[in-house]
Design a protein around this motif. Sequence first.
Motif, short mmCIF file in Angstrom:
data_model
loop_
_atom_site.label_atom_id
_atom_site.label_comp_id
_atom_site.label_asym_id
_atom_site.label_seq_id
_atom_site.Cartn_x
_atom_site.Cartn_y
_atom_site.Cartn_z
N GLU A 42 0.82 -1.22 0.00
CA GLU A 42 0.00 0.00 0.00
C GLU A 42 0.85 1.26 0.00
OE1 GLU A 42 -2.41 -0.40 3.44
OE2 GLU A 42 -3.66 -2.01 2.59
N ARG A 43 2.05 1.16 0.54
CA ARG A 43 2.91 2.34 0.69
C ARG A 43 4.15 2.28 -0.20
NH1 ARG A 43 0.14 1.19 4.97
NH2 ARG A 43 -0.64 2.83 6.38
N GLU A 44 4.10 1.47 -1.25
CA GLU A 44 5.32 1.28 -2.04
C GLU A 44 5.77 2.54 -2.77
OE1 GLU A 44 3.49 -0.82 -6.05
OE2 GLU A 44 4.20 -2.07 -4.40
N SER A 45 4.90 3.54 -2.87
CA SER A 45 5.30 4.81 -3.48
C SER A 45 5.77 5.82 -2.44
CB SER A 45 4.13 5.40 -4.28
OG SER A 45 3.78 4.56 -5.36
N GLU A 46 5.64 5.47 -1.15
CA GLU A 46 6.11 6.35 -0.09
C GLU A 46 7.60 6.07 0.14
OE1 GLU A 46 3.78 6.13 3.46
OE2 GLU A 46 1.86 6.31 2.39
N ILE A 47 8.40 7.10 0.07
CA ILE A 47 9.85 6.94 0.19
C ILE A 47 10.25 6.75 1.66
CG2 ILE A 47 12.08 8.02 -0.25
CD1 ILE A 47 10.41 7.13 -2.73
N LEU A 48 11.08 5.75 1.89
CA LEU A 48 11.58 5.47 3.24
C LEU A 48 12.62 6.50 3.64
CD1 LEU A 48 11.96 1.65 2.67
CD2 LEU A 48 10.41 2.67 4.36
N ARG A 49 12.66 6.83 4.91
CA ARG A 49 13.67 7.74 5.43
C ARG A 49 15.02 7.01 5.55
NH1 ARG A 49 12.81 12.16 8.34
NH2 ARG A 49 14.26 11.46 9.96
N PRO A 50 16.13 7.75 5.43
CA PRO A 50 17.44 7.12 5.62
C PRO A 50 17.56 6.44 6.98
CG PRO A 50 17.69 9.29 4.65
CD PRO A 50 16.24 9.17 5.05
N GLY A 51 18.21 5.29 7.01
CA GLY A 51 18.46 4.57 8.24
C GLY A 51 19.86 4.85 8.77
N VAL A 52 20.25 4.09 9.79
CA VAL A 52 21.52 4.34 10.49
C VAL A 52 22.71 4.21 9.54
CG1 VAL A 52 23.03 3.55 12.35
CG2 VAL A 52 20.56 3.64 12.71
N ALA A 53 22.67 3.24 8.65
CA ALA A 53 23.82 2.99 7.77
C ALA A 53 23.73 3.73 6.44
CB ALA A 53 23.97 1.49 7.52
N PHE A 54 22.72 4.57 6.26
CA PHE A 54 22.56 5.28 4.99
C PHE A 54 23.77 6.16 4.69
CE2 PHE A 54 21.26 8.82 2.35
CZ PHE A 54 20.45 8.23 1.39
N ARG A 55 24.24 6.89 5.68
CA ARG A 55 25.39 7.78 5.49
C ARG A 55 26.61 6.99 4.99
NH1 ARG A 55 27.44 12.61 8.31
NH2 ARG A 55 29.71 12.57 8.33
N LEU A 56 26.86 5.84 5.62
CA LEU A 56 27.99 5.00 5.22
C LEU A 56 27.84 4.57 3.77
CD1 LEU A 56 30.50 3.21 5.92
CD2 LEU A 56 28.83 1.43 6.51
N VAL A 57 26.66 4.08 3.41
CA VAL A 57 26.42 3.60 2.05
C VAL A 57 26.56 4.73 1.04
CG1 VAL A 57 24.63 2.71 0.50
CG2 VAL A 57 25.03 1.63 2.71
N ARG A 58 26.00 5.88 1.37
CA ARG A 58 26.09 7.03 0.46
C ARG A 58 27.56 7.40 0.19
NH1 ARG A 58 21.63 9.82 -2.02
NH2 ARG A 58 22.54 11.62 -3.04
N LYS A 59 28.34 7.44 1.25
CA LYS A 59 29.75 7.79 1.08
C LYS A 59 30.51 6.71 0.31
CE LYS A 59 30.73 11.14 4.70
NZ LYS A 59 31.68 11.51 5.76
N LEU A 60 30.20 5.45 0.59
CA LEU A 60 30.84 4.37 -0.16
C LEU A 60 30.57 4.49 -1.65
CD1 LEU A 60 30.14 1.25 2.10
CD2 LEU A 60 32.40 1.97 1.32
N LEU A 61 29.33 4.71 -2.00
CA LEU A 61 28.96 4.78 -3.40
C LEU A 61 29.50 6.03 -4.07
CD1 LEU A 61 25.31 3.44 -3.17
CD2 LEU A 61 27.31 2.25 -4.08
N ASN A 62 29.65 7.10 -3.30
CA ASN A 62 30.20 8.33 -3.86
C ASN A 62 31.70 8.24 -4.10
OD1 ASN A 62 27.77 9.61 -4.06
ND2 ASN A 62 28.00 10.81 -2.20
N LEU A 63 32.35 7.24 -3.50
CA LEU A 63 33.76 7.02 -3.79
C LEU A 63 33.98 6.65 -5.25
CD1 LEU A 63 34.91 4.88 -0.73
CD2 LEU A 63 35.40 7.29 -1.13
N ASP A 64 32.99 5.96 -5.81
CA ASP A 64 33.18 5.39 -7.14
C ASP A 64 31.83 5.22 -7.82
OD1 ASP A 64 34.26 4.05 -9.35
OD2 ASP A 64 34.02 2.11 -8.38
N ARG A 65 31.40 6.24 -8.53
CA ARG A 65 30.07 6.22 -9.14
C ARG A 65 29.95 5.21 -10.28
NH1 ARG A 65 27.04 10.41 -7.23
NH2 ARG A 65 28.17 12.08 -6.16
N SER A 66 31.08 4.72 -10.78
CA SER A 66 31.03 3.72 -11.85
C SER A 66 30.84 2.31 -11.32
CB SER A 66 32.32 3.77 -12.69
OG SER A 66 33.44 3.42 -11.89
#
Length: 317
Positions: A42-66
């Motif tokens: 029912e809520r699949e279009s509602e965006i989830l808020r970042p969790g505890v490890a979101f910052r880590l994942v974001r920084k990891l992925l920003n190291l290497d966008r390819s």
Amino acid sequence: MAQDDTERLVVAISSRALFDMADSHRVFEDEGVEAYCAYQVERESEILRPGVAFRLVRKLLNLDRSATRVEVILLSRNSADTGLRVFNSIEHYGLNVTRAAFTNGERPWRYVRPFGAHLFLSADPNDVSQALAAGYAAATILPSAQRDETVEEAEDGELRIAFDGDAVLFGDEAERVFRTQGLDQFSASERAQARAPLPGGPFKRFLSALHNLQNAYPAEQCPIRTALVTARAAPAHERVIRTLRHWNIRIDEALFLGGLAKSEFLQAFAADIFFDDQTGHCELAMQHVATGHVPFGVANERPDPAPESDHETTPDR
């Protein structure tokens, strides 16, 4: 051309570690699987808020966008149907996560090895314990008391990862001496074995992968910084230093605290995540930085461990 795995870092993460799914998980616990599935669809279009490890994942992925040097894999107990909300949220935040396993309630950590992951992060302690027992680096992401951050803030700066030593980077043999024979005997034992490398702990391979990734950048431009934050003090420091030298692994900062609380030092280091085997240290650290509990070694031994089950009572969805 095949990717050189010596310069590649792969991290596997569960949905509930990446995103804040407290509300939907509460529905699962209070009302069961069917209600949870209906809630997510029912809520699949509602965006989830970042969790505890979101910052880590974001920084990891920003190291290497390819995604040739760094990859993040989603391992989830959701079904593909209920996991659609998770992938919609991944797309919304622009996270370059393209590979996933949705196991519909069964153990997701079974796919750590096929995906070639160096680290598994989950909010489910049972999954983490089983992954560690199978020989993989794994940690339970703990609820955080950190202030909320915008997505933009999560992108900025170096990636900073801090580790405890014994039972995390190293084996727990020295910790066993300390717990059974006391500080004096521990110090004497470490002094006598100063030139004997410590055995590797569950996070040695992950640290090695981080080290190899650091070496892929010019030293003055490396976007990754690591720290060893340990309760050890002199004379027990020498064996640690010589062990890292023997492994030919670089640690950027080493803090030998001699029993001082670690939390303020982690805050000063600005760790994006800290890994420790002792719950007391983790409970203090989580007030300041994202924290992963590593339930490994003598500090986490239980007389009657729970039997392994494919379907846990509180799955990490």
